[in-house]
Scaffold this motif. Sequence first.
Motif, short mmCIF file in Angstrom:
data_model
loop_
_atom_site.label_atom_id
_atom_site.label_comp_id
_atom_site.label_asym_id
_atom_site.label_seq_id
_atom_site.Cartn_x
_atom_site.Cartn_y
_atom_site.Cartn_z
N ALA A 1 0.69 -1.42 -0.08
CA ALA A 1 0.10 0.15 0.15
C ALA A 1 0.95 1.42 -0.06
CB ALA A 1 -0.76 -0.01 1.13
N THR A 2 2.03 1.26 -0.71
CA THR A 2 2.73 2.53 -0.93
C THR A 2 2.94 2.79 -2.29
OG1 THR A 2 4.76 1.34 -0.79
CG2 THR A 2 4.04 1.97 1.47
N ALA A 3 3.50 3.95 -2.43
CA ALA A 3 3.67 4.39 -4.05
C ALA A 3 5.04 3.63 -4.34
CB ALA A 3 3.96 5.87 -4.06
N ARG A 4 5.87 3.15 -3.46
CA ARG A 4 7.20 2.53 -4.15
C ARG A 4 7.00 1.30 -4.43
NH1 ARG A 4 10.81 3.75 1.39
NH2 ARG A 4 11.33 5.89 0.90
N LEU A 5 5.97 0.74 -3.91
CA LEU A 5 5.57 -0.83 -4.11
C LEU A 5 4.83 -0.61 -5.89
CD1 LEU A 5 5.35 -3.80 -3.95
CD2 LEU A 5 3.12 -3.45 -2.62
N GLU A 6 3.85 0.29 -5.82
CA GLU A 6 3.27 0.52 -7.30
C GLU A 6 4.33 0.78 -8.41
OE1 GLU A 6 0.09 -0.12 -7.68
OE2 GLU A 6 0.07 -0.94 -5.77
N ALA A 7 5.25 1.56 -8.02
CA ALA A 7 6.24 1.99 -8.96
C ALA A 7 7.19 0.67 -9.51
CB ALA A 7 7.17 3.14 -8.43
N VAL A 8 7.87 0.02 -8.53
CA VAL A 8 8.45 -1.37 -8.61
C VAL A 8 7.41 -2.32 -9.37
CG1 VAL A 8 9.49 -3.18 -7.70
CG2 VAL A 8 9.95 -0.98 -6.42
N ARG A 9 6.36 -2.42 -9.16
CA ARG A 9 5.47 -3.23 -9.87
C ARG A 9 5.34 -3.05 -11.51
NH1 ARG A 9 0.21 -4.19 -5.98
NH2 ARG A 9 1.10 -5.71 -4.77
N ALA A 10 5.10 -1.66 -11.50
CA ALA A 10 5.26 -0.97 -12.87
C ALA A 10 6.28 -1.48 -13.68
CB ALA A 10 4.91 0.19 -13.02
N ILE A 11 7.51 -1.33 -13.17
CA ILE A 11 8.72 -1.48 -13.93
C ILE A 11 9.03 -2.93 -14.01
CG2 ILE A 11 11.17 -1.03 -13.73
CD1 ILE A 11 9.97 1.29 -14.38
N ALA A 12 8.69 -3.62 -13.00
CA ALA A 12 8.75 -5.25 -13.38
C ALA A 12 7.90 -5.86 -14.43
CB ALA A 12 8.47 -5.96 -11.97
N ASP A 13 6.81 -5.26 -14.55
CA ASP A 13 5.80 -5.43 -15.68
C ASP A 13 6.39 -5.35 -17.07
OD1 ASP A 13 4.15 -6.63 -14.11
OD2 ASP A 13 2.69 -4.74 -14.03
N SER A 14 7.33 -4.44 -17.41
CA SER A 14 8.02 -3.95 -18.30
C SER A 14 9.36 -4.76 -18.73
CB SER A 14 7.90 -2.58 -18.52
OG SER A 14 8.69 -1.92 -17.65
N SER A 15 9.85 -5.49 -17.58
CA SER A 15 10.96 -5.88 -17.43
C SER A 15 11.20 -7.51 -18.00
CB SER A 15 11.74 -5.83 -16.37
OG SER A 15 13.12 -6.32 -16.27
N ALA A 16 11.77 -7.91 -18.87
CA ALA A 16 11.95 -9.33 -19.07
C ALA A 16 12.38 -10.01 -17.94
CB ALA A 16 12.82 -9.61 -20.29
N ARG A 17 13.21 -9.65 -17.23
CA ARG A 17 13.96 -10.28 -15.70
C ARG A 17 13.65 -9.43 -14.64
NH1 ARG A 17 15.81 -10.95 -20.45
NH2 ARG A 17 16.00 -13.18 -21.53
N VAL A 18 13.86 -9.96 -13.35
CA VAL A 18 13.74 -9.17 -12.19
C VAL A 18 14.50 -9.95 -11.17
CG1 VAL A 18 12.25 -8.24 -10.47
CG2 VAL A 18 11.52 -8.45 -12.89
N LEU A 19 15.28 -8.95 -10.53
CA LEU A 19 16.06 -9.57 -9.66
C LEU A 19 15.71 -8.80 -8.22
CD1 LEU A 19 18.30 -11.79 -8.51
CD2 LEU A 19 19.88 -10.24 -9.13
N LEU A 20 15.37 -9.33 -7.24
CA LEU A 20 15.13 -8.32 -6.06
C LEU A 20 16.10 -8.76 -4.89
CD1 LEU A 20 11.33 -9.01 -5.71
CD2 LEU A 20 12.60 -7.09 -7.07
N LEU A 21 16.50 -7.84 -4.23
CA LEU A 21 17.67 -8.04 -3.13
C LEU A 21 17.06 -7.30 -1.89
CD1 LEU A 21 20.62 -6.80 -5.01
CD2 LEU A 21 19.75 -9.12 -5.07
N THR A 22 17.26 -8.38 -0.72
CA THR A 22 16.53 -7.90 0.64
C THR A 22 17.51 -8.71 1.54
OG1 THR A 22 14.92 -7.56 2.11
CG2 THR A 22 14.61 -9.21 0.41
N GLY A 23 18.03 -8.08 2.81
CA GLY A 23 18.37 -8.98 3.70
C GLY A 23 17.44 -9.29 4.60
N THR A 24 16.21 -8.73 4.74
CA THR A 24 15.32 -8.77 5.68
C THR A 24 14.10 -9.16 4.98
OG1 THR A 24 15.05 -6.50 5.99
CG2 THR A 24 16.59 -7.70 7.66
N PRO A 25 13.73 -10.19 4.47
CA PRO A 25 12.34 -10.39 3.99
C PRO A 25 11.28 -10.26 4.63
CG PRO A 25 13.59 -12.30 3.89
CD PRO A 25 14.50 -11.44 4.55
N THR A 26 11.32 -10.43 5.83
CA THR A 26 10.12 -10.57 6.69
C THR A 26 9.89 -9.03 7.61
OG1 THR A 26 11.36 -11.31 8.68
CG2 THR A 26 10.35 -12.85 7.27
N ALA A 27 10.86 -8.02 6.92
CA ALA A 27 10.46 -6.57 7.55
C ALA A 27 9.02 -6.30 7.60
CB ALA A 27 11.45 -5.68 6.86
#
Length: 720
Positions: free
Chosen positions: A224-250
């Motif tokens: 429910a943030t603008a950051r998530l919506e922006a990342v989703r839009a970029i991921a839709d127009s990308s052939a491959r996506v790599l997400l990096l996070t050290g704390t996935p349960t944050a």
Amino acid sequence: MLHTRVACRARTWDVLDVRRDEDVTWWWLRQDRDAPRLLAAPPDIVTPLAADARRVSRRAWLRAMLARLRAEVPSWWPATAARLPIDELPWQCVAAMLVLSGRHRRVLVADPVGMGKTVQAALLLREVHDRDPEACSLVVAPAGLVPQWARELRHRAGLDATVIDAARLRIEALMPARLVDESRRGACWLVSIDLLRQADVTPLFTRLAWTLTVVDEAHAAAPATARLEAVRAIADSSARVLLLTGTPTAGGVAGLQALRAIGARHHEPPMPILRREPARPGPARRSCVLHVRLDRQHAALCARLDAFAACARADRGGVGLLPALVLRRRAASCPDAIARSLERRLTTLDASAAHGGPHQPALFDDIEDRDEAWLRLPAWRDEAAERRELEELLALARRLSPHGRKLAAVARLLRRGREPALVFTAYVDTARALRDRLEGVRLALVHGRLPDALRAQAIDAFTTGDADVLITTDASAEGLNLQARCRLVVHADLPVSPRLLAQRTGRVDRLGQHRRVHEVLLASQATEDVEMLARLETGTAEDAAWLEGPGADREHRRTRIAQACWVHTDDTPVTSRTGPRRLTCALTPARWRRLRARWQLPASAAGLQVARLTVSGTTPLATTHLSAAVATPRDGTPAGDAIERLLAHRLRRERARARRLDAWQEQAEAHASRERARTTSHGLFAQHDDTRAPTWRTEPALTVRMVGTLAMRGSEAPSR
């Protein structure tokens, strides 16, 4: 017969595919790294080129063929890893292997802090750009980490990434959109997630079909943030996506599900999660909690603020509780912090009623800005009574020592430690009070309100030895690599979440740290510290349960470099297809028998053919090179047919991989085309003709090149 090299228009071309349609032959050709061309014969005249055979000695033939066989690696292996200036670890290639193999379009790397996630992304970025010179990649990172990403990509991967900021976007707004899109091809681009989430900026990036998108600190894209919506839009127009996070349960279970749904398409499997335990050499980290007893007046102030918070909850509910919790947290930090906060609260109390509901910050919004926004909210309905209570609390705070016993304990700990230390505080006021308390100590101060140049200067002073203590707020909880200088981390203020605790300690407990890391948390008997310590213990236990349970799809694939593939057949002799220069060698019967026994070739074998097979897709990323050595008897079918028959299963798999990679690229281009059509008439875009040259989508083709022939003298005359 399939020719692999042809001459046309006074140039030499590589053949990617051939189609015959009645009287016309369609040739799909490429020269070096230029874009493929589609030619028709007639009217063009395409002349196949014969192979140039050169006779060499047995030693030279063996040396050349073994080098050829060992040079070929699987399509899923990042071959550039061995040439990069990094200390390569096998498990760091797993993320690149998953993406390059064509099995997964989206991968979430959730290794703990300090495990080298930047190196894993750099390996994949370098490999993508080496395989496809026209590839366009995008790296999305927090604003404070963009300069570090540019340095890491330059030093570790040899990529000169271009930083896209507001000034560059203003320049691009004056350029034709077609020219902007073409300028981004073949380059790696860096953008901050805070700039990307702007409503008028996101469409600028979704117009282009990205080959690869890397999102660092992906947990910042909270639900429910603008950051998530922006990342989703970029991921839709990308052939491959790599997400990096050290704390996935944050962000909890909902946040993890939101991450795994980024860029998902219909009938696509869930995003795999790579989570590996730390493999850092040296002793394990040692953590301890240092309980500090507050003096009587400070404890009384904290107890009175507890009553103030209880009255705010009863009077105005959650809205009134927010400013009360801010005051309670700052009172547990140090007396100077609560005194300054009370002064600001009294100054803004009259204007607090004019503000609406509280600003709900994202995970990486500055805590100081968040608290200042909450301090403007009314806590009690009776403003006059609240003002009288705040004035009495301010009088109590001013009678206390500005440092308090917690900061005195920090100073005593640093004095006894006698080594470089990293000290984290939650507030700038606390950091400044600690700086005044540590008289005669060489120290550097870093906080979020410090300009970037001064922040870099302070960090450089600590890493080079000009300062022995680095005092910083949570603004530096990410992006710093201090393991070479420091191993002691002191949490003067408890972090608000296990995620932040891991990020803080991860500045020194990371790859490259060979000493034992000591972590000290200071906690008082104030209600705020007691509750926060309990939340840390509960959150750490939940994260550990998630790691031990089925929360992550663990990948235990072993890293292997392909070996020479020896294929034996009892079929008939081999005639080579046309291709580049081929090395031939003829041996005496006695030498051939010794060589045949050493390599365990069939008794009927009278020759050895080494071939290079290319399974080509539409995009260079979908192209696979395979090597095979075929032992051939004295009479039989062409070598190319034997190779196709013997490697039929492998070729079917590579063709399926090429089709899958091409389909991903087509979907990304289709999404980018829809975005161009939707946004080309408004915003920063000008009206323009955005038609593109048509591409010829073909079935992945097989090309066979004979690169060497070794035979018993008299059994086969090497062709020239």
